[in-house]
Write a protein that holds these residues in place. Structure first.
Motif, PDB file in Angstrom:
ATOM      1  N   UNK A 105      47.689  73.128  63.751  1.00 38.87           N
ATOM      2  CA  UNK A 105      47.284  74.384  64.055  1.00 38.87           C
ATOM      3  C   UNK A 105      48.210  75.822  63.307  1.00 38.87           C
ATOM      4  N   UNK A 106      48.937  75.221  62.351  1.00 40.83           N
ATOM      5  CA  UNK A 106      50.045  76.182  61.842  1.00 40.83           C
ATOM      6  C   UNK A 106      49.064  77.269  61.100  1.00 40.83           C
ATOM      7  N   UNK A 107      48.308  76.482  60.257  1.00 40.81           N
ATOM      8  CA  UNK A 107      47.323  77.395  59.281  1.00 40.81           C
ATOM      9  C   UNK A 107      46.390  78.480  59.790  1.00 40.81           C
ATOM     10  N   UNK A 108      45.585  77.869  61.057  1.00 41.57           N
ATOM     11  CA  UNK A 108      45.004  78.463  61.894  1.00 41.57           C
ATOM     12  C   UNK A 108      45.480  79.742  62.431  1.00 41.57           C
ATOM     13  N   UNK A 109      46.715  79.525  62.911  1.00 44.58           N
ATOM     14  CA  UNK A 109      47.491  80.726  63.544  1.00 44.58           C
ATOM     15  C   UNK A 109      47.925  81.809  62.567  1.00 44.58           C
ATOM     16  N   UNK A 110      48.136  81.294  61.419  1.00 47.07           N
ATOM     17  CA  UNK A 110      48.362  82.406  60.266  1.00 47.07           C
ATOM     18  C   UNK A 110      47.108  83.257  60.146  1.00 47.07           C
ATOM     19  N   UNK A 111      45.838  82.516  59.883  1.00 44.71           N
ATOM     20  CA  UNK A 111      44.857  83.177  59.972  1.00 44.71           C
ATOM     21  C   UNK A 111      44.542  84.236  60.995  1.00 44.71           C
ATOM     22  N   UNK A 112      44.858  83.597  62.055  1.00 51.25           N
ATOM     23  CA  UNK A 112      44.652  84.641  63.301  1.00 51.25           C
ATOM     24  C   UNK A 112      45.778  85.981  63.068  1.00 51.25           C
ATOM     25  N   UNK A 113      46.989  85.711  62.922  1.00 50.95           N
ATOM     26  CA  UNK A 113      47.803  86.797  62.643  1.00 50.95           C
ATOM     27  C   UNK A 113      47.355  87.885  61.707  1.00 50.95           C
ATOM     28  N   UNK A 114      46.791  87.259  60.480  1.00 48.27           N
ATOM     29  CA  UNK A 114      46.233  88.140  59.325  1.00 48.27           C
ATOM     30  C   UNK A 114      45.170  88.956  59.925  1.00 48.27           C
ATOM     31  N   UNK A 115      44.215  88.437  60.986  1.00 44.80           N
ATOM     32  CA  UNK A 115      43.024  89.251  61.512  1.00 44.80           C
ATOM     33  C   UNK A 115      43.441  90.025  62.573  1.00 44.80           C
ATOM     34  N   UNK A 116      44.657  89.797  63.115  1.00 45.38           N
ATOM     35  CA  UNK A 116      44.885  90.642  64.183  1.00 45.38           C
ATOM     36  C   UNK A 116      45.535  92.055  63.728  1.00 45.38           C
ATOM     37  N   UNK A 120      52.369  91.343  56.071  1.00 43.85           N
ATOM     38  CA  UNK A 120      53.517  90.062  55.601  1.00 43.85           C
ATOM     39  C   UNK A 120      54.385  89.837  56.701  1.00 43.85           C
ATOM     40  N   UNK A 121      54.615  91.127  57.355  1.00 48.02           N
ATOM     41  CA  UNK A 121      55.805  90.907  58.322  1.00 48.02           C
ATOM     42  C   UNK A 121      55.351  89.954  59.854  1.00 48.02           C
ATOM     43  N   UNK A 122      53.847  90.281  60.255  1.00 48.90           N
ATOM     44  CA  UNK A 122      53.262  89.374  61.203  1.00 48.90           C
ATOM     45  C   UNK A 122      53.377  87.967  60.517  1.00 48.90           C
ATOM     46  N   UNK A 123      53.080  87.755  59.495  1.00 48.72           N
ATOM     47  CA  UNK A 123      52.989  86.268  58.889  1.00 48.72           C
ATOM     48  C   UNK A 123      54.395  85.624  59.134  1.00 48.72           C
ATOM     49  N   UNK A 124      55.377  86.448  58.429  1.00 47.36           N
ATOM     50  CA  UNK A 124      56.803  85.827  58.131  1.00 47.36           C
ATOM     51  C   UNK A 124      57.496  85.471  59.635  1.00 47.36           C
ATOM     52  N   UNK A 125      57.062  86.468  60.599  1.00 49.02           N
ATOM     53  CA  UNK A 125      57.775  86.060  61.710  1.00 49.02           C
ATOM     54  C   UNK A 125      57.350  84.848  62.441  1.00 49.02           C
ATOM     55  N   UNK A 126      56.285  84.084  62.016  1.00 52.27           N
ATOM     56  CA  UNK A 126      55.849  82.764  62.538  1.00 52.27           C
ATOM     57  C   UNK A 126      56.871  81.735  62.362  1.00 52.27           C
ATOM     58  N   UNK A 127      57.391  80.827  63.271  1.00 50.65           N
ATOM     59  CA  UNK A 127      58.243  79.923  63.069  1.00 50.65           C
ATOM     60  C   UNK A 127      57.944  78.764  61.919  1.00 50.65           C
ATOM     61  N   UNK A 128      56.652  78.675  61.847  1.00 46.54           N
ATOM     62  CA  UNK A 128      56.275  77.705  60.905  1.00 46.54           C
ATOM     63  C   UNK A 128      56.271  78.285  59.444  1.00 46.54           C
ATOM     64  N   UNK A 129      56.461  79.230  59.093  1.00 48.05           N
ATOM     65  CA  UNK A 129      56.387  79.914  57.722  1.00 48.05           C
ATOM     66  C   UNK A 129      58.076  79.707  57.000  1.00 48.05           C
ATOM     67  N   UNK A 130      57.915  79.006  56.030  1.00 50.96           N
ATOM     68  CA  UNK A 130      59.278  78.564  55.591  1.00 50.96           C
ATOM     69  C   UNK A 130      59.594  79.867  54.381  1.00 50.96           C
ATOM     70  N   UNK A 131      58.725  80.414  53.792  1.00 53.23           N
ATOM     71  CA  UNK A 131      58.830  81.507  52.937  1.00 53.23           C
ATOM     72  C   UNK A 131      57.399  82.359  52.617  1.00 53.23           C
ATOM     73  N   UNK A 132      57.720  83.471  52.429  1.00 52.99           N
ATOM     74  CA  UNK A 132      56.507  84.440  51.987  1.00 52.99           C
ATOM     75  C   UNK A 132      56.782  85.472  51.166  1.00 52.99           C
ATOM     76  N   UNK A 133      56.147  85.753  50.082  1.00 51.84           N
ATOM     77  CA  UNK A 133      56.292  86.763  49.171  1.00 51.84           C
ATOM     78  C   UNK A 133      54.949  86.942  48.457  1.00 51.84           C
TER      79      UNK A 133
END
Length: 707
Positions: free
Chosen positions: A638-649, A685-698
């Motif tokens: 569910x990690x990737x689906x949750x990231x897509x949801x965060x971007x859509x939100x 990027x802030x919304x995605x980076x706050x997710x606990x399953x995201x190790x790094x984002x740039x």
């Protein structure tokens, strides 16, 4: 040219009861049909089919096969017809000739996918009557023996085809002598310098040490005589290609190469084989790891023999093969031994393999291949494989190709065992799954409920069966994941136009695209084969047009462009409204817009006249500016689906996904997101980076990416 009397004499040597009328008739008919035709050498064409027939007499084959050899080109190259051959020589011969003709028409050296398709046809032709391939192999052998008369391009094509297909096929059928000769004849065409070099070194070696084969043969005979054992001993130097291949595999110079001589000891009984082995090991020191007992564990093509390598005279390593006369007959003829005659009757050799069972064993592993490339991979693995024999904890024997791993062992027992494999023990000791198995080892597979294959297993596995099962399972898992991801991407795309991604809407869009249902469409969206935006455009074209109009507005979003020029954003930095920008002009086309801090601008420092001062218009911009973000994400459900949801939100659209690194625990991917401006991008990027399953984002920037 071999006349009919000479050919009949060759056949009578092993079959005094031969059907003389059949063979004389086939000889006369083929000679008449080929009248006036010439080979590349200028010889009458009929010298070829009669030479092919002579080669098959060395295998002591039946009359129908010999007649087929004489007639094998009549349907293809003359006015002869299937009906005429059936009338004159019977249904059996006509079917064989027709089968060889169909094989001749296969272009086996073409591109990979076509090659795989034709290999399927080749195996189908073999399945009807294996004698078809025996004639074709003899045909190819004679053509390779006389290949020097062809133009170089055709020589190379035939040699590659022979090396890739016919030589390994001959070896898989147990006709090792034919495999070695076909390989060496191809080697002479494909790498004449290397072959000549090896031949020269052989000559030099013989001048320095003399011909050692008679001396070692005499040494073995003396040992056998001392122990009261009767046997025939034959020695030979190995073929140049065999030596060259060993030099390449072991990265050795010729001077460091050992066991370039091979010896065969042929005796009366199986018991004598083991007595001879004991006598040889008493006299000379055996080389560790170079002993194989194919008598107790025969190959699938019926091959039986004991192989051992010893340090013989002057410390030279020599390979010794020990077998009975019946074993030797099968070793020379392979599967063809099924049709061998002696003294006018079919030979009842207890070691000859039933061709139907052999072919079934060869092809059963190919049936699960789902595409041509996978099928061809299976075939080549099977054709080139040597075998190792391992044991289950209960003592059952499992045959595997050389280089096989515990994963191959697990899948050879049962697909379920392979899928749930988490480890293995070899002779009681825990070993990694990539361990290469050896003859005689006992293997225990450790399984766990819930375990599924890993993508890395494909590189570890050797057998086609294991690779196919792993790929099939991974595809099923990927499909479920892609459907979940595609559902999220579709929901976001529909939300962009104020609509809901209902099942009915998805099925309607799928039919409009030409797919069977919404699930298939979602899988393609999730795997980035389709975009959510294109799906929305199928069922809401007016809304899609409005979105397109907003993209046109983006053309006017930059001030300072020359009249009539459109905005063209550099893909290396992907500037968005809110960032300082500059334009670089190009002859014959409009300027490219870069962010002021883009690393690619350093290349234009020496040409300031190409720079244009630009800036974004004030006000609200449409969310049409594509930016790539680089995400390293935990591989959890569910990690990737949750990231897509965060971007859509954040009211941003995902236009593409690309996985660039996958590991069992983490994976890295690039996500293309359509945003309004720098502030919007920062929020995403802030919304995605706050997710606990995201190790790094740039933000992904690459100076090698061009507009």
């Amino acid at each position: 040219m071999i006349d009919a009397d000479d050919l009949l004499s060759l056949v009578r040597n092993y079959n005094p009861k031969t059907n003389e009328a059949l063979l004389r008739g086939a000889h006369a008919y083929a000679k008449r049909m080929h009248e006036g035709q010439k080979r590349h050498s200028g010889e009458p064409y009929f010298t070829h089919p009669v030479a092919v027939a002579a080669i098959l007499t060395e295998q002591r084959l039946d009359d129908a096969t010999i007649a087929t050899a004489l007639l094998h080109d009549t349907i293809e190259d003359t006015k002869g017809t299937y009906t005429e051959i059936e009338t004159l020589f019977g249904h059996d011969v006509a079917e064989l000739v027709d089968g060889v003709t169909k094989l001749t028409n296969l272009e086996l050296s073409s591109r990979e996918s076509k090659q795989a398709e034709n290999f399927r046809k080749l195996l189908m032709a073999m399945s009807k009557d294996l004698r078809v391939i025996l004639v074709k192999l003899a045909d190819r052998l004679h053509n390779m023996r006389t290949i020097r008369h062809m133009v170089p391009e055709k020589q190379a094509k035939k040699a590659h085809e022979t090396m890739d297909i016919y030589a390994p096929l001959a070896g898989r059928m147990g006709m090792q002598w034919m495999r070695e000769e076909l390989e060496d004849l191809s080697f002479r065409v494909l790498n004449p310098e290397a072959r000549t070099s090896i031949m020269r070194r052989f000559v030099t070696l013989q001048k320095e040490s003399g011909d050692v084969i008679p001396r070692i043969t005499e040494d073995i005979e003396t040992v056998l005589e001392k122990h009261g054992l009767k046997a025939d001993v034959f020695g030979r130097a190995k073929k140049p290609f065999s030596i060259w291949r060993k030099m390449q595999e072991k990265d050795l110079a010729f001077s460091r190469l050992s066991d370039i001589y091979g010896f065969r000891v042929i005796t009366g009984t199986e018991d004598d084989c083991y007595r001879i082995l004991g006598a040889i090991h008493q006299r000379w020191r055996s080389v560790p790891g170079r002993f194989k007992d194919y008598i107790s564990q025969p190959k699938s093509n019926g091959y039986r023999s004991i192989h051992t390598t010893v340090s013989g005279r002057d410390g030279k390593r020599v390979e010794v093969q020990i077998r009975t006369r019946q074993m030797h007959d099968v070793a020379e003829s392979g599967v063809a031994a099924h049709w061998s005659y002696r003294d006018g009757v079919r030979v009842q050799n207890p070691f000859a393999v039933d061709p139907a069972k052999w072919l079934e064993g060869l092809t059963e592993r190919f049936e699960n291949a789902e595409d041509n490339d996978e099928f061809l991979e299976h075939v080549k693995l099977e054709m080139y494989s040597d075998q190792v024999f391992c044991f289950t904890p209960k003592g059952d024997v499992v045959k595997l190709p050389k280089g096989a791993t515990p994963i191959d062992f697990a899948y050879s027992i049962h697909t379920r065992i392979g899928h749930s494999c988490v480890g293995a023990k070899v002779d009681g000791l825990r070993v990694p799954l990539w361990t290469r198995l050896k003859n005689g080892q006992s293997i225990e597979i450790i399984t766990a409920e819930g375990q599924t294959p890993q993508a890395t297993w494909i590189d570890i596995a050797v057998t086609g069966r294991a690779k196919a099962a792993i790929r099939r399972m991974l595809r099923e898992e990927d499909r479920e994941r892609y459907i979940k991801l595609g559902r999220e991407l579709a929901r976001v795309a529909f939300d962009q136009v104020g609509k809901k991604a209902t099942d009915k809407a998805l099925d309607t869009a799928a039919r409009a695209i030409g797919l069977k249902d919404g699930a298939e469409m979602l899988a393609r969206i999730g795997s980035a084969e389709l975009s959510g935006r294109s799906v929305v455009a199928r069922i809401y074209p007016e809304l899609a047009r409005q979105n397109a109009d907003s993209e046109v507005e983006a053309v006017r979003a930059v001030i300072g462009l020359p009249p009539g020029a459109e905005i063209r954003r550099a893909q290396c930095c992907q500037p968005v409204p809110g960032e300082r920008i500059v334009g670089i002009t190009y002859a014959g086309r409009g300027p490219i817009v870069h962010a002021i801090d883009c690393g690619a601008l350093a290349a234009f420092d020496a040409t300031p006249e190409r720079w244009i001062d630009l800036h974004w218009t004030d006000g609200r911009h449409a969310a049409v500016h594509n930016v790539t973000i680089d995400v390293t994400l935990s591989n959890t459900n569910g990690a990737l689906g949750r990231i897509c949801t965060l971007i859509g939100e954040q009211n941003a659209n995902i236009s593409d996904l690309h996985f660039i690194d996958r590991k069992p625990d983490f994976y890295r991917l690039l996500i293309d997101v359509d945003v309004r401006n720098a502030e919007h991008l920062h929020a995403v990027m802030m919304a995605v980076e706050l997710d606990s399953d995201v190790a790094s984002l740039q933000r992904f920037r690459d100076v090698e990416r061009r507009p």
